[in-house]
Every structure is written in C-alpha cells, then in structure tokens.
Design a protein around this motif. Structure first.
Motif, mmCIF file in Angstrom:
data_model
loop_
_atom_site.group_PDB
_atom_site.id
_atom_site.type_symbol
_atom_site.label_atom_id
_atom_site.label_comp_id
_atom_site.label_asym_id
_atom_site.label_seq_id
_atom_site.Cartn_x
_atom_site.Cartn_y
_atom_site.Cartn_z
ATOM 1 N N ASP A 178 0.831 -1.207 0.000
ATOM 2 C CA ASP A 178 0.000 0.000 0.000
ATOM 3 C C ASP A 178 0.867 1.259 0.000
ATOM 4 O O ASP A 178 0.594 2.222 -0.714
ATOM 5 N N ASP A 179 1.944 1.235 0.830
ATOM 6 C CA ASP A 179 2.838 2.401 0.872
ATOM 7 C C ASP A 179 3.513 2.615 -0.473
ATOM 8 O O ASP A 179 3.652 3.750 -0.948
ATOM 9 N N GLY A 180 3.952 1.499 -1.115
ATOM 10 C CA GLY A 180 4.591 1.635 -2.427
ATOM 11 C C GLY A 180 3.628 2.199 -3.463
ATOM 12 O O GLY A 180 4.003 3.051 -4.277
ATOM 13 N N ALA A 181 2.367 1.735 -3.454
ATOM 14 C CA ALA A 181 1.389 2.254 -4.414
ATOM 15 C C ALA A 181 1.127 3.737 -4.187
ATOM 16 O O ALA A 181 1.049 4.523 -5.136
ATOM 17 N N SER A 182 1.019 4.130 -2.910
ATOM 18 C CA SER A 182 0.784 5.554 -2.629
ATOM 19 C C SER A 182 1.976 6.400 -3.057
ATOM 20 O O SER A 182 1.814 7.493 -3.594
ATOM 21 N N LYS A 183 3.203 5.878 -2.834
ATOM 22 C CA LYS A 183 4.389 6.627 -3.266
ATOM 23 C C LYS A 183 4.423 6.769 -4.775
ATOM 24 O O LYS A 183 4.753 7.836 -5.310
ATOM 25 N N GLU A 184 4.080 5.701 -5.499
ATOM 26 C CA GLU A 184 4.054 5.782 -6.957
ATOM 27 C C GLU A 184 3.025 6.802 -7.422
ATOM 28 O O GLU A 184 3.273 7.572 -8.357
ATOM 29 N N GLU A 185 1.860 6.809 -6.781
ATOM 30 C CA GLU A 185 0.845 7.799 -7.157
ATOM 31 C C GLU A 185 1.352 9.216 -6.904
ATOM 32 O O GLU A 185 1.168 10.115 -7.736
ATOM 33 N N ASP A 186 2.011 9.417 -5.756
ATOM 34 C CA ASP A 186 2.559 10.747 -5.458
ATOM 35 C C ASP A 186 3.620 11.146 -6.481
ATOM 36 O O ASP A 186 3.670 12.295 -6.937
ATOM 37 N N GLU A 187 4.486 10.187 -6.842
ATOM 38 C CA GLU A 187 5.519 10.490 -7.832
ATOM 39 C C GLU A 187 4.901 10.824 -9.187
ATOM 40 O O GLU A 187 5.352 11.743 -9.882
ATOM 41 N N ASP A 188 3.866 10.068 -9.578
ATOM 42 C CA ASP A 188 3.194 10.353 -10.852
ATOM 43 C C ASP A 188 2.576 11.745 -10.830
ATOM 44 O O ASP A 188 2.668 12.490 -11.822
ATOM 45 N N GLU A 189 1.946 12.085 -9.719
ATOM 46 C CA GLU A 189 1.350 13.423 -9.627
ATOM 47 C C GLU A 189 2.420 14.504 -9.693
ATOM 48 O O GLU A 189 2.248 15.532 -10.359
ATOM 49 N N ALA A 190 3.556 14.280 -9.013
ATOM 50 C CA ALA A 190 4.644 15.268 -9.050
ATOM 51 C C ALA A 190 5.205 15.414 -10.458
ATOM 52 O O ALA A 190 5.455 16.528 -10.936
ATOM 53 N N GLU A 191 5.387 14.279 -11.164
ATOM 54 C CA GLU A 191 5.883 14.349 -12.546
ATOM 55 C C GLU A 191 4.892 15.079 -13.436
ATOM 56 O O GLU A 191 5.285 15.870 -14.301
ATOM 57 N N THR A 192 3.607 14.815 -13.245
ATOM 58 C CA THR A 192 2.591 15.499 -14.050
ATOM 59 C C THR A 192 2.631 16.999 -13.807
ATOM 60 O O THR A 192 2.557 17.799 -14.749
ATOM 61 N N GLU A 193 2.767 17.397 -12.538
ATOM 62 C CA GLU A 193 2.854 18.829 -12.233
ATOM 63 C C GLU A 193 4.107 19.448 -12.845
ATOM 64 O O GLU A 193 4.074 20.560 -13.374
ATOM 65 N N GLU A 194 5.233 18.719 -12.780
ATOM 66 C CA GLU A 194 6.465 19.236 -13.391
ATOM 67 C C GLU A 194 6.312 19.396 -14.897
ATOM 68 O O GLU A 194 6.739 20.406 -15.474
ATOM 69 N N ASP A 195 5.698 18.394 -15.525
ATOM 70 C CA ASP A 195 5.485 18.486 -16.975
ATOM 71 C C ASP A 195 4.594 19.667 -17.316
ATOM 72 O O ASP A 195 4.863 20.405 -18.282
ATOM 73 N N GLN A 196 3.535 19.848 -16.533
ATOM 74 C CA GLN A 196 2.655 20.985 -16.780
ATOM 75 C C GLN A 196 3.391 22.306 -16.592
ATOM 76 O O GLN A 196 3.230 23.249 -17.366
ATOM 77 N N GLY A 197 4.244 22.345 -15.546
ATOM 78 C CA GLY A 197 5.030 23.563 -15.329
ATOM 79 C C GLY A 197 5.987 23.831 -16.481
ATOM 80 O O GLY A 197 6.129 24.977 -16.928
ATOM 81 N N LYS A 198 6.634 22.782 -17.000
ATOM 82 C CA LYS A 198 7.534 22.958 -18.135
ATOM 83 C C LYS A 198 6.786 23.429 -19.367
ATOM 84 O O LYS A 198 7.253 24.293 -20.113
ATOM 85 N N VAL A 199 5.612 22.837 -19.596
ATOM 86 C CA VAL A 199 4.811 23.247 -20.760
ATOM 87 C C VAL A 199 4.424 24.710 -20.642
ATOM 88 O O VAL A 199 4.480 25.477 -21.621
ATOM 89 N N GLU A 200 4.014 25.118 -19.445
ATOM 90 C CA GLU A 200 3.644 26.520 -19.250
ATOM 91 C C GLU A 200 4.846 27.443 -19.459
ATOM 92 O O GLU A 200 4.723 28.504 -20.085
ATOM 93 N N GLU A 201 6.012 27.031 -18.951
ATOM 94 C CA GLU A 201 7.211 27.847 -19.138
ATOM 95 C C GLU A 201 7.569 27.949 -20.626
ATOM 96 O O GLU A 201 7.914 29.035 -21.118
ATOM 97 N N ASP A 202 7.495 26.816 -21.320
ATOM 98 C CA ASP A 202 7.803 26.843 -22.754
ATOM 99 C C ASP A 202 6.821 27.734 -23.507
ATOM 100 O O ASP A 202 7.212 28.492 -24.409
ATOM 101 N N THR A 203 5.548 27.657 -23.126
ATOM 102 C CA THR A 203 4.547 28.493 -23.781
ATOM 103 C C THR A 203 4.820 29.971 -23.526
ATOM 104 O O THR A 203 4.731 30.809 -24.434
ATOM 105 N N GLU A 204 5.174 30.298 -22.277
ATOM 106 C CA GLU A 204 5.491 31.698 -21.958
ATOM 107 C C GLU A 204 6.718 32.178 -22.740
ATOM 108 O O GLU A 204 6.736 33.306 -23.254
ATOM 109 N N LYS A 205 7.733 31.313 -22.835
ATOM 110 C CA LYS A 205 8.924 31.695 -23.598
ATOM 111 C C LYS A 205 8.595 31.920 -25.072
ATOM 112 O O LYS A 205 9.078 32.870 -25.703
ATOM 113 N N GLU A 206 7.779 31.026 -25.625
ATOM 114 C CA GLU A 206 7.389 31.194 -27.027
ATOM 115 C C GLU A 206 6.630 32.502 -27.235
ATOM 116 O O GLU A 206 6.859 33.218 -28.220
ATOM 117 N N GLU A 207 5.719 32.789 -26.310
ATOM 118 C CA GLU A 207 4.976 34.049 -26.428
ATOM 119 C C GLU A 207 5.916 35.253 -26.316
ATOM 120 O O GLU A 207 5.781 36.231 -27.064
#
Length: 309
Positions: free
Chosen positions: A105-134
């Motif tokens: 259970d702890d491993g599954a929760s950690k994986e979910e947290d890591e996936d959420e963190a990666e998703t947030e990082e990807d979204q942040g990178k996309v937003e930064e790239d979009t701002e730079k392009e603009e």
C-alpha cells in the motif's frame, strides 16, 4: 442394500405363510367332523411355524437395519473426518503478511505521489515553454517594427551617390532607387564564420563584408581563446566611413561580444577589425560568426516608394 432385501424377503414369506393357511381352511371345510380336531391341530402347528418364520424374518430385518444404520453412520463420520482433514479452519494472517500488504500500500501511494509530481512538473515545463514562445514572438514583433521604422528613416534620407548622378547611363541610378530585385529575392540569411583564427602579436585582422541591399540586418558574435582582443566595426561608403561599434579591448575569452544593427545606405563595406597591436608577447586566436539577413518584401516595396520621391 440389506434393508431393501430384508423387506422384500419379508413380503414373500408373508405371502407364503398366508397360502398354507388358506389351504388349511379349505381342507377344514371339505373334511369330516372327525378330522376337524386333527386339522385344527395341524393348522395350529402350521400357524405356529408361520409365526416362528415371521419372527425370524423380523429379526433379520431388524438386524439388517441396525447393520445398515451402523454402516451409514460410519460413512457419515468418515465423510466428516475427510472434510475436516481436507479443509482446515481458516487462520488469521501473520504479521509478516500484514507488513507485506502495508508495504505494498505504501509503495502504491508513493508511486501515485511520484506520478502526480511528474505530471505537475510536466505541466510547469509546458507553461514555461509556452510563456517563452509568447515572449519570443513579442520580441520578434517589436524587432520587426523597429527594423521597419529604421528602414523607412534611412530611405527617407536617401541621397544618390555622386558617381551615379554623373554616370552617362541611367540604369545604375534606377537600380539604386529600386533596390533589390523581387525576382531574385532570397529570404535566407548569409552567414560568415571562422574558428580559432590566429591574430599575430603586434598584428591586426580585418574581415570585410559587402552589403548591397538596404534594410539588411547584421548580427555578430565574437569570442577569443585564453586572452582578450580589441574589436570594432565600421561601415565604409563612397561618402565616407561610419563607425558602427568603436574599437576597444574586450574580455572575449570570458564572455562573447554580440551586436546587431541595420544597414540603411548601400552599397557599403562592413569592416570587422580584430586588433592585437597592443600585445608584445602573445598571439591571439579568435572565433566569429556574422549573419546578414535581407529585408522583407514589404520593406523593399515601401523603400522603393520612399526613395522614388
């Protein structure tokens, strides 16, 4: 099987015992009164024998019933024992199994947290790239407007060279007013580059580049190895020399020197100078990249109209 056979045998024997009694009664009716006593005694004997046989049959039936019941009971007990042996009662989970489940259970929760963190990082990178392009697009628009304004200003102050005015043929003056031919227009930039070019001690290196299209944009990047160098840019025309960037010593071995400017009056020769005359002991090595971008078609057409006035 014993019970069923005992019942069947009892029914058959009862029928057999009844048949002699019927025969005896018929004989009693047919015989004389003198023989009544004898026949009665015979019938009694027969009845007694029939009763004894019936008693024996009932005993066999009861015994068979008891034996069958014992066998059935023994079989049922055996079935219960087999069932109890084959399926032991459930036991509670051990602490090790509980710990394994908790770790899963702890491993599954950690994986979910890591996936959420990666998703947030990807979204942040996309937003930064979009701002730079603009931002880049905004910078390009501002730069294009500045180039158009500088080109219009240069075209407004256009004065034909004396040599063209004194030329017996008008075609040279017409070509100067018209500027670049749209049929031969090529939007691709011209690039001049070199790496690790030596500049001798107490020496100097000039890199001339000729520009024939008004409204061209020039960009340059200069670097050196290990030591500084003196660098400057001038534009030479028939009318005289224009200093674009004054010559001065720069720490190009630490940070590259960059610049950008617009060429309004053409033809001209741009002279990029690398001066090492101040050094008595060291040779310098320089690397440069010079890019000349032609004007847009819109600026060419607008410049023709302004110069023709």
């Amino acid at each position: 099987m014993h019970l069923i056979q005992g019942i069947i045998i009892q029914n058959d024997l009862e029928q057999q015992s009844n048949e002699p009694n019927n025969d005896i009664n018929n004989n009693n009716n047919n015989n004389n009164n003198n023989n009544i006593g004898a026949t009665n005694s015979d019938s009694k004997n027969n009845n007694m024998s029939g009763d004894s046989s019936n008693n024996n049959i009932s005993e066999e039936v009861s015994v068979s019933q008891v034996e069958t019941g014992q066998e059935e009971t023994h079989i049922e007990e055996g079935e219960d024992e087999g069932t109890s042996e084959s399926s032991p009662p459930p036991q509670d989970q051990t602490p090790e199994e509980n710990s394994v489940e908790e770790s899963n259970d702890d491993g599954a929760s950690k994986e979910e947290d890591e996936d959420e963190a990666e998703t947030e990082e990807d979204q942040g990178k996309v937003e930064e790239d979009t701002e730079k392009e603009e931002e880049d697009e905004d910078d390009k628009e501002v730069e294009a407007q500045a180039i158009a304004a500088a080109t219009a200003s240069a075209d407004a102050s256009y004065t034909p060279p004396v040599s063209l005015l004194n030329s017996p043929s008008p075609y040279a003056l017409i070509r100067s007013v018209d500027g670049m031919s749209l049929k031969k227009y090529n939007p691709s930039p011209s690039v001049f580059t070199a790496r690790s070019v030596p500049v001798a001690l107490r020496g100097k290196l000039n890199v001339p580049i000729h520009v024939t299209v008004g409204g061209s944009v020039v960009e340059y990047t200069v670097e050196s190895e290990d030591y500084d160098i003196s660098f400057g840019v001038v534009a030479e025309r028939e009318e005289g020399v224009t200093v674009v960037s004054a010559k001065k010593r720069s720490n190009t071995h630490l940070n590259a020197v960059t610049g950008k400017f617009l060429v309004g009056t053409v033809p001209c020769a741009l002279i990029f100078t690398f001066d090492n005359e101040y050094s008595w002991f060291r040779e310098k090595k320089i690397t440069y990249k010079i890019t000349i971008r032609p004007p847009t078609k819109e600026n060419i057409v607008a410049g023709r109209k302004i110069r023709a006035q």
